[in-house]
Every structure is written in C-alpha cells, then in structure tokens.
Design a protein around this motif. Sequence first.
Motif, short mmCIF file in Angstrom:
data_model
loop_
_atom_site.label_atom_id
_atom_site.label_comp_id
_atom_site.label_asym_id
_atom_site.label_seq_id
_atom_site.Cartn_x
_atom_site.Cartn_y
_atom_site.Cartn_z
N GLY A 54 -59.02 1.03 -8.25
CA GLY A 54 -58.71 -0.21 -7.55
C GLY A 54 -57.95 -1.21 -8.41
N GLY A 55 -56.83 -1.70 -7.91
CA GLY A 55 -56.05 -2.70 -8.62
C GLY A 55 -55.17 -2.15 -9.71
N LYS A 56 -55.16 -0.82 -9.90
CA LYS A 56 -54.33 -0.20 -10.92
C LYS A 56 -53.57 0.99 -10.33
CE LYS A 56 -57.20 -1.56 -14.87
NZ LYS A 56 -56.22 -2.50 -15.46
N LEU A 57 -52.48 1.38 -10.99
CA LEU A 57 -51.68 2.52 -10.56
C LEU A 57 -51.70 3.57 -11.66
CD1 LEU A 57 -49.75 3.32 -8.17
CD2 LEU A 57 -47.87 2.57 -9.63
N THR A 58 -52.20 4.76 -11.33
CA THR A 58 -52.29 5.84 -12.31
C THR A 58 -51.07 6.74 -12.20
OG1 THR A 58 -54.71 5.81 -12.18
CG2 THR A 58 -53.68 7.76 -13.16
N ILE A 59 -50.31 6.83 -13.30
CA ILE A 59 -49.09 7.63 -13.34
C ILE A 59 -49.26 8.74 -14.37
CG2 ILE A 59 -46.58 7.60 -13.69
CD1 ILE A 59 -46.61 4.62 -13.08
N ALA A 60 -48.86 9.94 -14.00
CA ALA A 60 -49.04 11.09 -14.90
C ALA A 60 -47.70 11.64 -15.37
CB ALA A 60 -49.82 12.20 -14.18
N THR A 61 -47.72 12.26 -16.54
CA THR A 61 -46.59 13.04 -17.05
C THR A 61 -47.12 14.02 -18.08
OG1 THR A 61 -44.28 12.92 -17.75
CG2 THR A 61 -45.86 11.58 -18.99
N ASP A 62 -46.25 14.90 -18.54
CA ASP A 62 -46.67 15.95 -19.48
C ASP A 62 -46.67 15.42 -20.92
OD1 ASP A 62 -47.43 18.40 -20.44
OD2 ASP A 62 -45.68 19.48 -19.71
N GLU A 63 -47.22 16.21 -21.81
CA GLU A 63 -47.21 15.91 -23.24
C GLU A 63 -46.76 17.14 -24.01
OE1 GLU A 63 -50.24 13.72 -26.36
OE2 GLU A 63 -51.05 15.27 -25.05
N PRO A 64 -45.75 17.05 -24.88
CA PRO A 64 -45.03 15.82 -25.21
C PRO A 64 -44.11 15.37 -24.08
CG PRO A 64 -44.01 17.70 -26.29
CD PRO A 64 -45.26 18.21 -25.65
N ALA A 65 -43.79 14.08 -24.10
CA ALA A 65 -42.87 13.48 -23.12
C ALA A 65 -41.49 13.44 -23.78
CB ALA A 65 -43.33 12.08 -22.75
N TYR A 66 -40.59 14.31 -23.29
CA TYR A 66 -39.32 14.53 -23.96
C TYR A 66 -38.28 13.44 -23.70
CZ TYR A 66 -41.16 19.31 -24.23
OH TYR A 66 -41.94 20.41 -24.47
#
Length: 292
Positions: A54-66
């Motif tokens: 609630g009140g936040k936005l969860t954003i995903a990406t891979d690791e490492p981030a090229y």
Amino acid sequence: MHPAPRALRRAAAAVTAALLAAAVGCAPQPEEPAAGTSPAGKTCEKGKLATRIGGKLTIATDEPAYEPWFKDDDPASGKGFESAVAYAVAGHLGYGKDKVVWQTVPFNKAFAPGEKTFDFDINQVSISDERKKAVDFSAGYYDVRQAVVALKGSKAAKAKSVADLKDAKLGAQVGTTSLDYIDDVVRPTRAAAVFAKNDQAKSSLKNGQVDAIVVDLPTAFYITGAEVTDATIVGQFENRGGTPEQFGLVLDKGSALTSCVSRAVDALREDGTLARIEKQWLSDAVDAPVLK
C-alpha cells in the motif's frame, strides 16, 4: 358499512404513487464512470492504486542490471534508459522516487506462469503472443532490433547476410527474443549455445567458445564499446513480419494495474518523454548494417 367512494380510492392511489416517486428520486442513483475509471471499477487514481504494498510501487528487474539500460548495476539510481523509464512511469502513476521499491527477479522468471511478487517488471522483455498467455504487458515503451556481435577479424564478423551465419556457432541468453532469432531466422546448422545470463554469453564469446552472440542492438553497442572492445557489431536483423519488436512492462496476468500502466506509457510516448529518455541514454545505439 359505507364503502369508500371510487374517487377517494383513486386519490389515495395517486398519493401513494407520488410518495414512491419521491422516495426513488431521493435514493442514491448509479453514477456515470468517472474519468480514469474502468468499467470494472478499477481506478487509476494517482498514488492510490491496488499495489502489492500500500502506497508504494514495487518494480522488478534482473541482476546484474546491464548498461545502457541501467547504470552501474543500480536500478534505483534513475540512470540508464530503463531506470529512467521506470521512474517516469511511476511518477505518472503518482509514486515519487521515495515510493518505489526495487526487487530482483531473474529474466526468465518475470514472464513465467504464476503469481508475481512485483507490480511491474522492466527488463528488456519483448512483447509476444506466447508470453501473453502467462502475463500481461503494458503498451510498448521501446522499439528494438536484435543484433549479432562477433570478435573482430573472425569469420562471423565478415558476414553480410543471414545466410553467411548458417555455419557459425551462435549463442544467446535463455528465453530471449535473441535466441528466437537464431532458431527461427538464422536456423544455423549447429544448435545455438544457450546461456542463463548475458555475462556468460560474453565470456563465451571472449573465450572463442562461440563465434558470435545475439543481443538487442543497444546492448550490442555497449558490449563492443565498453566490455568486449575487440568485438564488433556484425549487423542487425530486420523486424519479422513488418511489425516492430517492442519491449513492454510485465505485469501479473489479469492485473488490475495493467490498463493504468499502459495509459502511463502511452502518455509518456505522446508527450515526448520516452523520446527524450531514449536520446539521453541510447543515442549511440542508432545504426548498424541490416542482415538480410
């Protein structure tokens, strides 16, 4: 007994009808859908979406981030094309930088079947009908082409056409459109080498285990300019079927956020924000020979 006259009964019925009409008039009536609201009642009210936290936005990406998609393997910096796009989308949805939570999700897992732990994933994921069976996509935020990278002076580096790559040992990251282009467009005589990460593909190229690797064009420019400097971009593939390949933000299948996120991407394209971000972070990745 004196029955009520017919006129009196009619008058009583009229009063009853009038009272019912008044009651209905005072009762809450269905409202017209407000702007930014879907027919199902899912609103896109800024900062008040039905997010994972609630009140936040969860954003995903891979690791490492090229690079050039992210800078210094730090998605939260706001630097690099996809980091900047992610924050632009978040801002349009009403979430400032302090309201964004980053999460690590492997590339292939982002669009695999199953409930997601993020609100959306940004990781150079190309929109495809096959992937849409498992996840939702936003509108496309970047039109991309795939490219071939080989060591300078190698036989693969001299290729001028797709046919010239038929006998080459090619490699690409698992689950990518890059790998699809090897299998479906080049159709080499030898099976493609498949890697869990692009880092492994680059190491294999350096060590001569593959003749060339296939990656998206901006990544190809970064690899040859900063990581494997004795490599060169052999060329880029034409888009198949005349339809541009696009990267899209990945969301859970049937996510209540999909339409809101797509509207945000469309708005950023229309007002020129995406073009400005692209110019800032991908301006060097503009041209390469086309392999036909």
